[in-house]
Scaffold this motif. Structure first.
Motif, mmCIF file in Angstrom:
data_model
loop_
_atom_site.group_PDB
_atom_site.id
_atom_site.type_symbol
_atom_site.label_atom_id
_atom_site.label_comp_id
_atom_site.label_asym_id
_atom_site.label_seq_id
_atom_site.Cartn_x
_atom_site.Cartn_y
_atom_site.Cartn_z
ATOM 1 N N ALA A 261 0.705 -1.209 0.070
ATOM 2 C CA ALA A 261 -0.057 0.029 0.032
ATOM 3 C C ALA A 261 0.953 1.144 -0.021
ATOM 4 O O ALA A 261 0.631 2.329 -0.661
ATOM 5 C CB ALA A 261 -1.076 -0.165 1.178
ATOM 6 N N ALA A 262 2.011 1.320 0.800
ATOM 7 C CA ALA A 262 2.691 2.539 0.905
ATOM 8 C C ALA A 262 3.581 2.701 -0.543
ATOM 9 O O ALA A 262 4.156 3.972 -0.731
ATOM 10 C CB ALA A 262 3.718 2.252 1.960
ATOM 11 N N LEU A 263 3.480 1.808 -1.442
ATOM 12 C CA LEU A 263 4.227 2.142 -2.603
ATOM 13 C C LEU A 263 3.122 2.353 -4.008
ATOM 14 O O LEU A 263 3.600 2.551 -4.898
ATOM 15 C CB LEU A 263 5.295 0.969 -3.026
ATOM 16 N N GLN A 264 1.951 2.545 -3.578
ATOM 17 C CA GLN A 264 0.888 2.289 -4.787
ATOM 18 C C GLN A 264 0.495 3.906 -5.161
ATOM 19 O O GLN A 264 -0.018 3.870 -6.084
ATOM 20 C CB GLN A 264 -0.340 1.862 -3.970
ATOM 21 N N SER A 265 1.226 4.910 -4.495
ATOM 22 C CA SER A 265 1.123 6.138 -5.200
ATOM 23 C C SER A 265 2.536 6.392 -6.108
ATOM 24 O O SER A 265 2.918 7.555 -6.563
ATOM 25 C CB SER A 265 1.065 7.013 -4.169
ATOM 26 N N THR A 266 3.334 5.476 -6.127
ATOM 27 C CA THR A 266 4.718 5.694 -6.987
ATOM 28 C C THR A 266 4.115 5.844 -8.320
ATOM 29 O O THR A 266 3.372 5.196 -8.872
ATOM 30 C CB THR A 266 5.373 4.124 -6.842
ATOM 31 N N PRO A 267 4.811 7.124 -8.897
ATOM 32 C CA PRO A 267 4.620 7.455 -10.453
ATOM 33 C C PRO A 267 5.103 6.509 -11.402
ATOM 34 O O PRO A 267 6.134 5.964 -11.147
ATOM 35 C CB PRO A 267 5.478 8.710 -10.533
ATOM 36 N N THR A 268 4.022 5.974 -12.172
ATOM 37 C CA THR A 268 4.576 4.748 -13.000
ATOM 38 C C THR A 268 4.121 5.103 -14.422
ATOM 39 O O THR A 268 3.971 4.195 -15.489
ATOM 40 C CB THR A 268 4.011 3.535 -12.575
ATOM 41 N N SER A 269 3.249 6.449 -14.569
ATOM 42 C CA SER A 269 2.931 6.874 -15.902
ATOM 43 C C SER A 269 2.450 8.324 -15.912
ATOM 44 O O SER A 269 2.279 8.876 -14.785
ATOM 45 C CB SER A 269 1.634 5.879 -16.271
ATOM 46 N N ASP A 270 2.037 8.733 -17.142
ATOM 47 C CA ASP A 270 1.947 10.412 -17.237
ATOM 48 C C ASP A 270 0.505 10.305 -16.762
ATOM 49 O O ASP A 270 0.295 11.571 -16.222
ATOM 50 C CB ASP A 270 1.878 10.827 -18.543
ATOM 51 N N ASP A 271 -0.117 9.408 -16.512
ATOM 52 C CA ASP A 271 -1.817 9.732 -16.172
ATOM 53 C C ASP A 271 -2.066 9.347 -14.696
ATOM 54 O O ASP A 271 -3.164 9.965 -14.051
ATOM 55 C CB ASP A 271 -2.488 8.844 -16.931
ATOM 56 N N GLY A 272 -0.855 9.031 -14.116
ATOM 57 C CA GLY A 272 -1.019 9.298 -12.611
ATOM 58 C C GLY A 272 -1.928 7.889 -12.229
ATOM 59 O O GLY A 272 -2.304 7.987 -10.822
ATOM 60 N N THR A 273 -2.229 7.037 -12.840
ATOM 61 C CA THR A 273 -3.008 5.759 -12.340
ATOM 62 C C THR A 273 -2.126 5.097 -11.138
ATOM 63 O O THR A 273 -0.764 4.695 -11.383
ATOM 64 C CB THR A 273 -2.913 4.919 -13.653
ATOM 65 N N PRO A 274 -2.726 4.901 -10.074
ATOM 66 C CA PRO A 274 -2.239 4.048 -9.070
ATOM 67 C C PRO A 274 -1.638 2.506 -9.448
ATOM 68 O O PRO A 274 -2.317 2.031 -9.876
ATOM 69 C CB PRO A 274 -3.375 3.912 -7.978
ATOM 70 N N LEU A 275 -0.459 2.432 -8.640
ATOM 71 C CA LEU A 275 0.098 1.244 -8.982
ATOM 72 C C LEU A 275 -0.243 -0.018 -7.947
ATOM 73 O O LEU A 275 0.122 -0.012 -6.947
ATOM 74 C CB LEU A 275 1.646 1.034 -9.124
ATOM 75 N N THR A 276 -1.305 -0.704 -8.345
ATOM 76 C CA THR A 276 -1.806 -1.589 -7.136
ATOM 77 C C THR A 276 -1.282 -3.065 -7.322
ATOM 78 O O THR A 276 -1.602 -3.708 -6.449
ATOM 79 C CB THR A 276 -3.484 -1.434 -7.330
ATOM 80 N N THR A 277 -1.107 -3.514 -8.629
ATOM 81 C CA THR A 277 -0.733 -4.892 -8.747
ATOM 82 C C THR A 277 0.480 -5.066 -9.687
ATOM 83 O O THR A 277 0.915 -4.242 -10.269
ATOM 84 C CB THR A 277 -1.882 -5.634 -9.641
ATOM 85 N N MET A 278 1.156 -5.989 -9.504
ATOM 86 C CA MET A 278 2.574 -6.431 -10.175
ATOM 87 C C MET A 278 2.126 -6.419 -11.696
ATOM 88 O O MET A 278 1.032 -7.362 -11.741
ATOM 89 C CB MET A 278 3.001 -7.640 -9.621
ATOM 90 N N GLY A 279 2.878 -6.284 -12.650
ATOM 91 C CA GLY A 279 2.518 -6.486 -14.104
ATOM 92 C C GLY A 279 2.157 -7.926 -14.442
ATOM 93 O O GLY A 279 1.197 -8.329 -15.153
ATOM 94 N N ARG A 280 3.104 -8.791 -14.000
ATOM 95 C CA ARG A 280 3.062 -10.281 -14.235
ATOM 96 C C ARG A 280 2.647 -10.992 -13.232
ATOM 97 O O ARG A 280 2.487 -12.311 -13.152
ATOM 98 C CB ARG A 280 4.296 -10.809 -15.012
ATOM 99 N N GLY A 281 2.731 -10.306 -12.071
ATOM 100 C CA GLY A 281 2.281 -11.360 -10.633
ATOM 101 C C GLY A 281 3.497 -12.260 -10.515
ATOM 102 O O GLY A 281 4.539 -12.337 -10.986
ATOM 103 N N ALA A 282 3.321 -12.748 -9.326
ATOM 104 C CA ALA A 282 4.240 -13.849 -8.682
ATOM 105 C C ALA A 282 3.503 -15.202 -8.519
ATOM 106 O O ALA A 282 2.435 -14.962 -8.012
ATOM 107 C CB ALA A 282 5.008 -13.481 -7.518
ATOM 108 N N LEU A 283 4.141 -16.505 -8.482
ATOM 109 C CA LEU A 283 3.761 -17.554 -8.335
ATOM 110 C C LEU A 283 4.470 -18.517 -7.441
ATOM 111 O O LEU A 283 5.677 -18.416 -7.581
ATOM 112 C CB LEU A 283 3.311 -18.319 -9.368
ATOM 113 N N ARG A 284 3.996 -19.093 -6.279
ATOM 114 C CA ARG A 284 4.687 -19.999 -5.359
ATOM 115 C C ARG A 284 4.229 -21.284 -5.517
ATOM 116 O O ARG A 284 2.762 -21.639 -5.478
ATOM 117 C CB ARG A 284 4.292 -19.204 -3.929
ATOM 118 N N ILE A 285 5.067 -22.217 -5.553
ATOM 119 C CA ILE A 285 4.535 -23.517 -5.285
ATOM 120 C C ILE A 285 5.341 -24.260 -4.118
ATOM 121 O O ILE A 285 6.370 -23.790 -3.856
ATOM 122 C CB ILE A 285 4.991 -24.516 -6.698
#
Length: 321
Positions: free
Chosen positions: A103-127
């Protein structure tokens, strides 16, 4: 003995898809070359990245033959639907998916439109699998690429050329911000899996981290510093062993210590980290390129749409378990 590895399969899409080969013959050749390389490495578990669709993944499992199973993440970027996953000859006993950015990093700027970063682009998987009578957790991720793309002049399109140098610099910062946030997210999952018991729990974190050993984003996954492989403190137990992840990169023979060649420059961007307990069982680490040498790639990803081989080497670790 158990052998684990990680490999970016480079856009493993079924033929006819936007990112895949145009014909079935090229696709079949790629599947055959991937399967033969995996078989030659005598792997037990392989973390994979850039799997484009489940049908292509199933084709690879079929080519590997009896005894192989697989699991794919269900999370991906809709604009480029590549997933992480695992291929395994061992029974996969548990599977969990992880996508959330802290949550603390969801305001990180990652685009010009300022869309909040809520999820990893490709996710992570654990087995979880069992090796030598012990549970082994493996976590795979694929962090944001250093290869940049920019909004096209036509809405909804993408360009690999910036409008000006200010845009190039800005989007490089956005990509770095996203990669760092995703590294923190993966580190958080590792923290939960270790739970302060890294001196006894077996954990491997693998994947395409899209940066080299000394990069800040790669370093974030290590946890407490002080006993990295090759340092003076390596053989000295300390309090950090409960949480530390050790990058196995220094154990790869120097002449093969790279997993991609970008514009003629060899770089190691695919990594295997292990808990303190698992480090004690690592006997060998290497890269595997298969029957052909790695190609030198450029920022133009579309140029390799018909390529039958991956542009990454596999990174492999052997365990005495």
């Amino acid at each position: 003995m158990t052998t684990i590895g990680t490999w970016n399969l480079e856009n493993l899409f079924s033929p006819g898809s936007p990112f895949g080969p145009t014909d079935a013959t090229t696709f079949a050749r790629k599947i055959s070359l991937l399967a033969s390389t995996i078989a030659a490495a005598d792997l037990d578990v392989l973390a994979v990245e850039e799997v484009g669709d489940p049908a292509a993944f199933d084709a690879l499992i079929d080519a590997l033959g009896d005894g192989w199973t697989g699991v794919l993440s269900t999370h991906f970027d809709v604009d480029h639907a590549i997933r992480v996953g695992f291929l395994s000859r061992l029974t996969i006993e548990e599977t969990t998916e992880h996508t959330a950015i802290p949550a603390a990093l969801q305001s990180t700027p990652t685009s010009d439109d300022g869309t909040p970063l809520t999820t990893m682009g490709r996710g992570a998987l654990r087995i979880r699998v069992t090796v030598g009578g012990h549970p082994l957790d493996l976590l795979v991720g694929h962090l944001k690429s250093k290869l940049l793309s920019f909004p096209g002049r036509v809405p909804g399109t993408t360009s690999f050329s910036p409008r000006d140098e200010a845009q190039r610099a800005r989007f490089a910062a956005y990509a770095l911000n996203r990669r760092a946030a995703e590294a923190v997210a993966m580190r958080g999952v590792a923290d939960d899996l270790l739970d302060g018991e890294g001196a006894t729990r077996l954990l491997a974190v693998l994947g395409d981290l899209n940066d080299e050993v000394r990069a800040a984003t790669t370093q974030m996954l290590q946890g407490p510093p002080g006993s990295e492989i090759g340092t003076r403190g390596e053989k000295s137990p300390d309090k950090g062993d409960a949480w530390r992840l050790l990058n196995l990169a220094p154990l790869i023979p120097e002449e093969r210590r790279f997993s991609r060649i970008f514009e003629g420059r060899a770089e190691l961007i695919d990594h295997i980290f292990v808990s303190t307990a698992l480090r004690a069982h690592v006997t060998d680490v290497d890269t595997v390129t298969g029957a052909t040498a790695l190609p030198s790639i450029t920022p133009d990803a579309a140029a390799r749409k018909e390529a039958p081989v991956s542009d990454h080497a596999m990174v492999v670790a052997t365990l005495d378990l």
